[in-house]
Design a protein around this motif. Structure first.
Motif, mmCIF file in Angstrom:
data_model
loop_
_atom_site.group_PDB
_atom_site.id
_atom_site.type_symbol
_atom_site.label_atom_id
_atom_site.label_comp_id
_atom_site.label_asym_id
_atom_site.label_seq_id
_atom_site.Cartn_x
_atom_site.Cartn_y
_atom_site.Cartn_z
ATOM 1 N N ARG A 24 0.838 -1.215 0.000
ATOM 2 C CA ARG A 24 0.000 0.000 0.000
ATOM 3 C C ARG A 24 0.866 1.256 0.000
ATOM 4 O O ARG A 24 0.604 2.214 -0.718
ATOM 5 C CB ARG A 24 -0.888 0.013 1.233
ATOM 6 N N ALA A 26 3.949 1.499 -0.951
ATOM 7 C CA ALA A 26 4.719 1.593 -2.197
ATOM 8 C C ALA A 26 3.890 2.242 -3.294
ATOM 9 O O ALA A 26 4.354 3.123 -4.024
ATOM 10 C CB ALA A 26 5.184 0.208 -2.637
ATOM 11 N N ILE A 27 2.666 1.811 -3.423
ATOM 12 C CA ILE A 27 1.784 2.379 -4.439
ATOM 13 C C ILE A 27 1.525 3.858 -4.136
ATOM 14 O O ILE A 27 1.578 4.710 -5.015
ATOM 15 C CB ILE A 27 0.451 1.616 -4.502
ATOM 16 N N ALA A 28 1.247 4.149 -2.896
ATOM 17 C CA ALA A 28 0.953 5.533 -2.523
ATOM 18 C C ALA A 28 2.164 6.426 -2.812
ATOM 19 O O ALA A 28 2.017 7.548 -3.290
ATOM 20 C CB ALA A 28 0.557 5.616 -1.045
ATOM 21 N N ARG A 30 4.439 5.949 -5.049
ATOM 22 C CA ARG A 30 4.661 6.119 -6.487
ATOM 23 C C ARG A 30 3.767 7.212 -7.029
ATOM 24 O O ARG A 30 4.135 7.954 -7.927
ATOM 25 C CB ARG A 30 4.393 4.780 -7.188
ATOM 26 N N LEU A 31 2.581 7.298 -6.496
ATOM 27 C CA LEU A 31 1.641 8.297 -7.007
ATOM 28 C C LEU A 31 1.750 9.632 -6.277
ATOM 29 O O LEU A 31 1.300 10.645 -6.794
ATOM 30 C CB LEU A 31 0.206 7.746 -6.882
ATOM 31 N N ASP A 72 -5.313 3.100 4.730
ATOM 32 C CA ASP A 72 -5.873 3.474 3.435
ATOM 33 C C ASP A 72 -6.434 4.882 3.481
ATOM 34 O O ASP A 72 -6.327 5.644 2.529
ATOM 35 C CB ASP A 72 -7.003 2.509 3.023
ATOM 36 N N VAL A 73 -7.067 5.226 4.584
ATOM 37 C CA VAL A 73 -7.622 6.575 4.721
ATOM 38 C C VAL A 73 -6.500 7.585 4.899
ATOM 39 O O VAL A 73 -6.528 8.689 4.357
ATOM 40 C CB VAL A 73 -8.594 6.645 5.921
ATOM 41 N N PRO A 76 -3.338 9.025 1.656
ATOM 42 C CA PRO A 76 -3.458 10.205 0.781
ATOM 43 C C PRO A 76 -3.282 11.506 1.553
ATOM 44 O O PRO A 76 -2.740 12.479 1.028
ATOM 45 C CB PRO A 76 -4.885 10.093 0.234
ATOM 46 N N MET A 77 -3.739 11.528 2.799
ATOM 47 C CA MET A 77 -3.603 12.761 3.582
ATOM 48 C C MET A 77 -2.167 12.960 4.037
ATOM 49 O O MET A 77 -1.693 14.098 4.129
ATOM 50 C CB MET A 77 -4.552 12.714 4.783
ATOM 51 N N ARG A 80 -0.338 14.634 1.377
ATOM 52 C CA ARG A 80 -0.715 16.020 1.104
ATOM 53 C C ARG A 80 -0.492 16.917 2.307
ATOM 54 O O ARG A 80 -1.033 18.014 2.388
ATOM 55 C CB ARG A 80 -2.188 16.059 0.686
ATOM 56 N N LEU A 82 -1.597 16.807 5.227
ATOM 57 C CA LEU A 82 -2.761 17.083 6.064
ATOM 58 C C LEU A 82 -2.672 16.320 7.373
ATOM 59 O O LEU A 82 -3.335 16.659 8.353
ATOM 60 C CB LEU A 82 -4.047 16.684 5.332
ATOM 61 N N ARG A 116 -12.563 9.204 8.369
ATOM 62 C CA ARG A 116 -12.792 10.229 7.349
ATOM 63 C C ARG A 116 -13.608 11.377 7.915
ATOM 64 O O ARG A 116 -13.335 12.547 7.657
ATOM 65 C CB ARG A 116 -13.526 9.616 6.164
ATOM 66 N N SER A 119 -11.586 13.522 10.265
ATOM 67 C CA SER A 119 -10.576 14.281 9.507
ATOM 68 C C SER A 119 -11.242 15.430 8.752
ATOM 69 O O SER A 119 -10.773 16.575 8.793
ATOM 70 C CB SER A 119 -9.860 13.360 8.513
ATOM 71 N N MET B 1 -4.745 11.280 -9.500
ATOM 72 C CA MET B 1 -4.194 9.911 -9.460
ATOM 73 C C MET B 1 -4.472 9.300 -8.100
ATOM 74 O O MET B 1 -4.573 10.006 -7.107
ATOM 75 C CB MET B 1 -2.706 9.927 -9.706
ATOM 76 N N SER B 3 -3.821 5.972 -5.204
ATOM 77 C CA SER B 3 -3.070 4.799 -4.790
ATOM 78 C C SER B 3 -3.998 3.607 -4.832
ATOM 79 O O SER B 3 -5.211 3.744 -4.921
ATOM 80 C CB SER B 3 -2.538 4.993 -3.387
ATOM 81 N N GLY B 5 -4.760 1.715 -2.469
ATOM 82 C CA GLY B 5 -5.634 1.686 -1.321
ATOM 83 C C GLY B 5 -6.598 2.839 -1.280
ATOM 84 O O GLY B 5 -7.386 2.960 -0.355
ATOM 85 N N ALA B 33 -10.494 13.896 3.073
ATOM 86 C CA ALA B 33 -10.337 12.504 3.516
ATOM 87 C C ALA B 33 -11.237 11.557 2.751
ATOM 88 O O ALA B 33 -11.132 10.350 2.916
ATOM 89 C CB ALA B 33 -10.619 12.407 5.010
ATOM 90 N N VAL B 36 -17.875 10.204 3.185
ATOM 91 C CA VAL B 36 -18.287 9.537 4.418
ATOM 92 C C VAL B 36 -19.629 8.856 4.236
ATOM 93 O O VAL B 36 -19.977 7.932 4.949
ATOM 94 C CB VAL B 36 -18.344 10.582 5.559
ATOM 95 N N GLN B 274 7.833 -4.089 -7.084
ATOM 96 C CA GLN B 274 7.345 -3.922 -5.714
ATOM 97 C C GLN B 274 6.405 -5.037 -5.291
ATOM 98 O O GLN B 274 5.882 -5.015 -4.182
ATOM 99 C CB GLN B 274 6.640 -2.569 -5.592
#
Lengths: 367, 525
Positions: A24, A26-28, A30-31, A72-73, A76-77, A80, A82, A116, A119, B1, B3, B5, B33, B36, B274
Motif C-alpha cells: 500500500r 509503495a503504491i501511494a 509512487r503516485l 488506506d484513509v 493520501p492525507m 498532502r 494534512l 474520514r 478528519s 491519481m 493509490s 488503497g 479525507a 463519508v 514492488q
C-alpha cells in the motif's frame, strides 16, 4: 518516534500484514512522491499504534484489518501534508491521536467512515474563520464516548460544529438536535435539559431566534444589544480586503467588499462568512463609495441609514439604533455605510471598518 | 491519481450545482479525507456513487486500461485525422469510459452474463476475479471457484459428485445425495475458456446459466442469482469445441480485452518490482454486499426510459426481422423463417428486388433482435444511466451500450453492399462500430420520417390502449376505417421496409381486435 513493541497486539498485527502494508505504501509513494517513508513509519507508530492497541483490547482478531483500513484513509492525507509529522496544522493529527483511541468500539464498527468524518470535520473547522476547532475536539473527546454507534457520534459532531461557530449549519443542526437524547443536547449546548419536552422547547426557542438564550426565561425582558462584531481585515485573519457593505438577498445577509461576496450566518454561537455569487439585484457598492455617501449625507443633510417604520426600526447617521421603545447608541456606527435587516438581526457596516456589526433584541441577562 | 488503497476523492462525475444559501450540516463531513456517506442511521448511501468509485479505482489502480471507447460528449469536441486513411481520433468532451472496465462492473450489479474475449494474457480472467472481489469474495475462494474449461471436463467436474456411500446404499435415486461444487452457490461465477468445455458438459452449464439450477441424478440444486463471467480467446464461438448456440445465446454482453498500451510498461515494471498485486488491496469501501447489489439493481430498474428514447429503440429493432422473400404469409416473412428452413440465406436474398440495398438497414443483418436481447438491452442502458448518476436514460446511453449487448446477437450480412461503401469495409470486422453505425443510421431515418411528431400507428396504439369499454359500434367501425385508410396510404407506391413491417402487423392486430369487438357488439344486440 515511539517504538512499536513487536510483542504487542499492534506489533503482531503489523508483522502479519507487512506485505500488505508495504504494498500500500509503495503504491501511494509512487503516485504521491512527497510521501516520505519516515513520515509513514512515524504515523504508524505514534498514531495508528494507540488506536490499534485500543482496538486489540476489544477484538484482537480484527486489529490488522483495522490498521489496513485506517492506513488506506491516512495515506493520501499523509502525502498532502494534512496528517502526520509534516502536517500544515496539527488539528487532524490531534483528532486521530485523541479521539480515535478513545472510541475503539466505534472504530471497530466503521473505521473508514469514522476516520474520514473526523478528519474532514477538523479540516473544515480549521479552514473556516471564526470557528473554534479546538473546542470542538475537546467537546467530542468529552462526549463521544457515550455514543453507541458511529452514526450517533457523527450527529453529535454536527451539532457541536454548529455550537463551535459554524453558524451556517444552524437550521440543519437544530433538526439533528431534535433527534438526539436530551442530556446529550444539553451537554452540547450547555443547557440543563431534563427531558425531551425541555429539549424541544429549547430548540424551538433557538430556531425562532438566533440570539435567544434558553437558560434565561422566555418571558425575561429583551434588550437591544450589539450582539456581535464579526468579519475583519483579511490580513488579520478576517475575510475582507476592504470595508464591506451589507444587503439582504433571498432572506439572508450578503456582505460584499472589493474582492467578493459572502453570505453571513450568525447566531449566539458564532458567525460564518462563506463565499457566494453577487445577488442579482446587488448594487455594487464598494467601501469608497460608501464613505463618499456617508460624507455626502453629513454635508447635505441627514437621512437614516436604515428605516423600517412598520417595525419601528431605524438606524441613524449618528449611530443610534431605535427599535420600538428601545434605542442603542454605538459610537462605532456613526456614519455607517449600509444596513440590512433579516427579521431578527440588523447588520450594519461602516466605511472605516472591516467589521460587520450585528444588533438584535436579546435576553437582557444573557451572556 | 490514486493509490491502490485509495478510492477517488474528487467528485466522480462532477456536475455544476447551483449556488445555494441553504447550508446542510452534512457538508461538515465532506473533505479531503474522502466520502463519508450518509450520517443518519438508516439513511442510504449513494450506491451509484459507490459504483463510480469502484470504476475509477479499477481504472486508476487495478487494470491498466487507458482507453475511452465509450465516448460521451458535453459540448464541442476535437477530432483529428491520422494517416492516409484519415483515421478519426476523437477527444470526447464528456466523461468517457473504458468498456473493458465498465461493462464487467455493470454486469456485476445487474447480474447477467458477460463474455470477455481477447487474446491470451490480456487480463480477461483478472478482470473477472476483480469483479468477484468487489462482490465480497476473497481472492482465495475465487481462484478456487473458477471453472477452467478443458477438453476432459465432465459434468461431474462441473457440478459435483454423488456421495459414494449413498450410491452403494441407496434404495432409490431420491436417497442419493450429491456433493455439489461450491461455486454453484456463489453470486459471481467465473468460467474460464468456456469454448474448451466439451459439448455435453456445455449442456449442463447451459442449464445452470439459463435456469439457475443444476441437476444430477434427479437431484436439483437451486443456484442464487449471479453475475457470470466467461472468457474465451475468440468470440466467434469457435475453440476446442464449438460452443452450442443456445449457450452462446445466453451471453448478454460481450467485452473485448483491449491491447496493452506500451506507454504503461513503466507501471507494469513498478508492480513487478514492488510485488504489488492490486487484487489484494481492494479498498473495503468499494466492496458491495449482496444487499447493496440488490438495492442498486432496484435503483437501476427504477431508471426511467423516456418514451421518445424507447420509440427510437423500437424503430431500430424493427429494421431487422422483416425479410420479404422468406414467405408468402405476412407473419412468416422473417429471417428466422429462412434460418429454420435450412435454405441458404443468400439464395433467398437474391430474390429480393426493389429496395435500395445500401439504404435498407435491415439488409445488413442475417437475423433480427430477439426478445431476450431486447430485455438485456433495456437492463444495460438503465444500468449505464444509473452509473452516470441519472434517473433517466439518455439517447447516448443507448447508443453506447447497444453494440456490446447486440455484439453476438445481430449477425452481419457480410455480402451487403453497405460494407463495400467507402470507409465501411472495416465494419465487417469491428462489430461494435458497425452496430453503432447501424443505430446512427436508424436514428437518421427516424428523424427523416419525423416520427416523434408524425406517428399515426402510435396514435392508434394509444387509442386502443385506452380500452374498449363503452366503445360504440359506430366508433369501432370508424376506427376500423381509419386503420384501413392508413394501410392504404402505406401501401401506395412505397417500398416495404423493415420498420414498416411491425407497424403493418400491429395495424392488422388492431384491426382484428376491433373486428372481434364489433362482432361481439352485434351479437350482444
Amino acid at each position: 518516534m515511539t517504538r512499536v513493541d513487536p510483542d504487542s497486539a499492534f506489533g503482531r498485527a503489523l508483522d502479519e500484514r507487512r506485505e500488505s502494508l508495504n504494498g500500500r505504501v509503495a503504491i501511494a509513494r509512487r503516485l504521491t512522491p512527497r510521501l516520505e517513508p519516515a513520515a509513514v513509519l512515524e504515523f504508524i507508530a505514534n498514531t495508528l499504534g494507540p488506536i490499534g492497541e485500543a482496538v486489540a483490547v476489544l477484538d484482537p482478531q480484527r486489529t490488522g484489518e483495522i490498521v489496513d483500513r485506517l492506513l488506506d484513509v491516512a495515506l493520501p492525507m499523509l502525502g498532502r501534508d494534512l496528517l502526520g509529522p509534516g502536517a500544515r496544522t496539527p488539528l487532524l493529527n490531534w483528532g486521530w491521536e485523541r479521539l480515535l483511541p478513545a472510541w475503539p468500539a466505534l472504530v471497530l464498527e466503521d473505521p473508514v467512515r469514522l476516520a474520514r468524518a473526523i478528519s474532514n470535520a477538523l479540516y473544515n473547522l480549521g479552514s473556516q474563520s471564526e470557528t473554534r476547532p479546538l473546542e470542538w475536539l475537546e467537546r467530542m473527546e468529552a462526549m463521544g464516548g457515550a455514543a453507541r454507534h458511529v452514526s450517533e457520534l457523527l450527529e453529535l459532531g454536527q451539532l457541536l460544529a454548529w455550537r463551535c461557530g459554524m453558524a451556517q449549519y444552524r437550521r440543519s443542526a437544530l433538526q439533528i438536535a431534535a433527534r438526539l437524547p436530551p442530556e446529550r443536547v444539553g451537554l452540547a449546548l450547555d443547557l440543563g435539559l431534563a427531558d425531551a419536552a425541555a429539549r424541544d422547547a429549547a430548540l424551538a426557542r433557538l430556531a425562532a431566534d438566533p440570539w435567544d438564550d434558553p437558560t434565561v426565561s422566555a418571558s425575561a425582558p429583551r434588550a437591544l444589544k450589539l450582539v456581535a462584531e464579526t468579519g475583519g481585515f483579511r490580513g488579520l485573519g478576517g475575510p475582507f480586503v476592504s470595508p464591506p457593505t451589507v444587503e439582504l438577498a433571498d432572506g439572508g445577509f450578503v456582505v460584499s467588499d472589493r474582492a467578493g461576496c459572502y453570505t453571513l450566518s450568525a447566531d449566539r454561537y458564532g458567525a460564518a462568512f462563506l463565499r457566494t455569487t453577487p445577488p442579482a439585484t446587488a448594487p455594487q457598492t464598494a467601501a469608497p463609495a460608501g464613505l463618499v455617501a456617508s460624507i455626502a449625507r453629513s454635508l447635505l443633510g441627514r437621512k437614516p441609514i436604515f428605516s423600517a417604520p412598520e417595525l419601528g426600526l431605524s438606524l441613524s447617521d449618528e449611530g443610534v439604533v431605535s427599535w420600538g421603545r428601545q434605542s442603542l447608541t454605538v459610537e462605532a456606527l456613526v456614519g455607517a455605510s449600509s444596513a440590512a435587516f433579516d427579521g431578527r438581526t440588523l447588520a450594519i457596516t461602516h466605511p472605516m471598518s472591516h467589521q460587520v456589526f450585528l444588533v438584535a433584541l436579546a435576553p437582557a441577562g444573557a451572556t | 491519481m490514486s493509490s491502490v488503497g485509495k478510492v477517488s476523492q474528487v467528485p466522480t462525475n462532477p456536475r455544476k450545482e447551483e449556488q445555494r444559501h441553504e447550508f446542510d450540516v452534512a457538508d461538515l463531513y465532506r473533505g479531503p479525507a474522502g466520502d463519508v456517506g450518509a450520517v443518519a442511521e438508516g439513511a442510504q448511501r449513494d450506491l451509484a456513487e459507490k459504483l463510480r468509485q469502484a470504476y475509477f479505482w479499477i481504472v486508476n489502480s487495478a487494470i491498466i486500461s487507458p482507453f475511452y471507447d465509450i465516448e460521451y460528449e458535453e459540448g464541442p469536441s476535437s477530432t483529428f485525422k491520422m494517416g492516409d486513411a484519415g483515421v478519426a481520433v476523437r477527444l470526447p468532451s464528456g466523461q468517457s469510459y473504458s468498456s473493458f472496465c465498465l461493462l464487467p462492473l455493470l454486469n456485476l450489479v445487474v447480474r447477467r452474463r458477460c463474455l470477455l474475449v481477447g487474446g491470451p494474457g490480456r487480463g480477461k480472467t483478472a478482470s473477472a476475479i476483480l469483479m468477484g472481489i468487489l462482490a465480497g469474495y476473497s481472492l482465495r475462494d475465487l481462484k478456487r471457484a473458477i471453472q477452467h474449461g478443458q477438453p476432459q471436463m465432465t459434468i461431474a467436474d462441473l457440478l459435483g459428485n454423488p456421495l459414494p456411500g449413498d450410491l452403494v446404499n441407496a434404495k432409490s435415486m431420491d436417497e442419493v445425495r450429491i456433493s455439489w461444487r461450491k461455486w454453484l452457490a456463489m453470486r459471481v461465477k467465473i468460467i474460464d475458456e468456456y469454448n474448451r468445455i466439451p459439448t455435453r458438459t456445455q449442456s449442463a452449464l447451459l442449464t445452470v446459466m439459463a435456469d439457475n439450477y443444476a441437476e444430477m441424478l434427479d437431484q436439483i440444486y437451486e443456484c442464487p442469482e449471479a453475475a457470470w463471467y466467461l472468457t474465451a480467446n475468440d468470440d466467434a464461438g469457435g475453440g476446442t469445441y464449438q460452443v452450442i448456440e443456445a449457450l452462446r445465446d445466453r451471453i448478454d454482453v460481450v467485452v473485448k480485452a483491449l491491447h496493452f498500451n506500451t506507454r504503461f510498461i513503466g507501471e507494469l515494471l513498478d508492480r513487478i518490482e514492488q510485488g504489488v498485486q492490486p487484487e489484494k488491496f481492494v479498498p473495503a469501501e468499494i466492496i458491495f454486499t449482496d444487499a447493496e447489489i440488490d438495492a442498486l439493481y432496484k435503483e437501476i430498474m427504477a431508471v426511467r426510459l423516456p418514451p421518445e428514447i424507447r420509440r427510437r429503440m423500437e424503430f431500430f429493432c424493427s429494421q431487422f426481422e422483416f425479410f420479404e422473400p422468406a414467405a408468402r404469409q405476412l407473419e412468416y416473412m422473417t429471417k428466422d423463417t429462412v434460418k429454420l428452413s435450412g435454405v441458404d440465406y443468400q439464395q433467398v436474398a437474391s430474390q429480393e428486388t426493389g429496395k435500395d440495398r445500401v439504404k435498407d438497414i435491415g439488409g445488413q443483418t442475417r437475423n433480427g433482435v430477439s426478445v431476450r436481447a431486447l430485455m438485456t438491452a433495456l437492463v444495460f442502458v438503465k444500468a449505464m444511466a444509473r452509473f452516470r448518476g441519472n434517473r433517466e436514460v439518455e439517447l447516448e446511453d443507448v447508443r453506447q451500450l447497444l453494440p456490446f449487448v447486440l455484439h453476438d446477437k445481430l449477425v452481419p450480412n457480410l455480402n451487403s453492399p453497405f460494407f463495400e461503401q467507402h470507409g465501411n469495409p472495416a465494419l465487417r470486422v469491428d462489430r461494435v462500430s458497425w452496430l453503432r453505425a447501424l443505430f446512427d443510421l436508424s436514428n437518421e431515418e427516424y428523424q427523416r420520417l419525423d416520427l416523434d411528431k408524425n406517428d399515426p400507428v402510435a396514435a392508434l396504439q394509444a387509442q386502443f390502449a385506452a380500452g374498449l369499454d363503452g366503445l360504440s359500434e359506430a366508433e369501432t367501425r370508424a376506427r376500423l376505417v381509419k386503420i384501413e385508410r392508413l394501410l392504404s396510404e402505406m401501401s401506395s407506391g412505397k417500398k416495404f421496409y423493415g420498420h414498416m413491417y411491425d407497424d403493418v402487423l400491429h395495424l392488422k392486430y388492431l384491426h382484428q381486435r376491433y373486428t372481434n369487438y364489433a362482432r361481439w357488439l352485434t351479437w350482444r344486440g
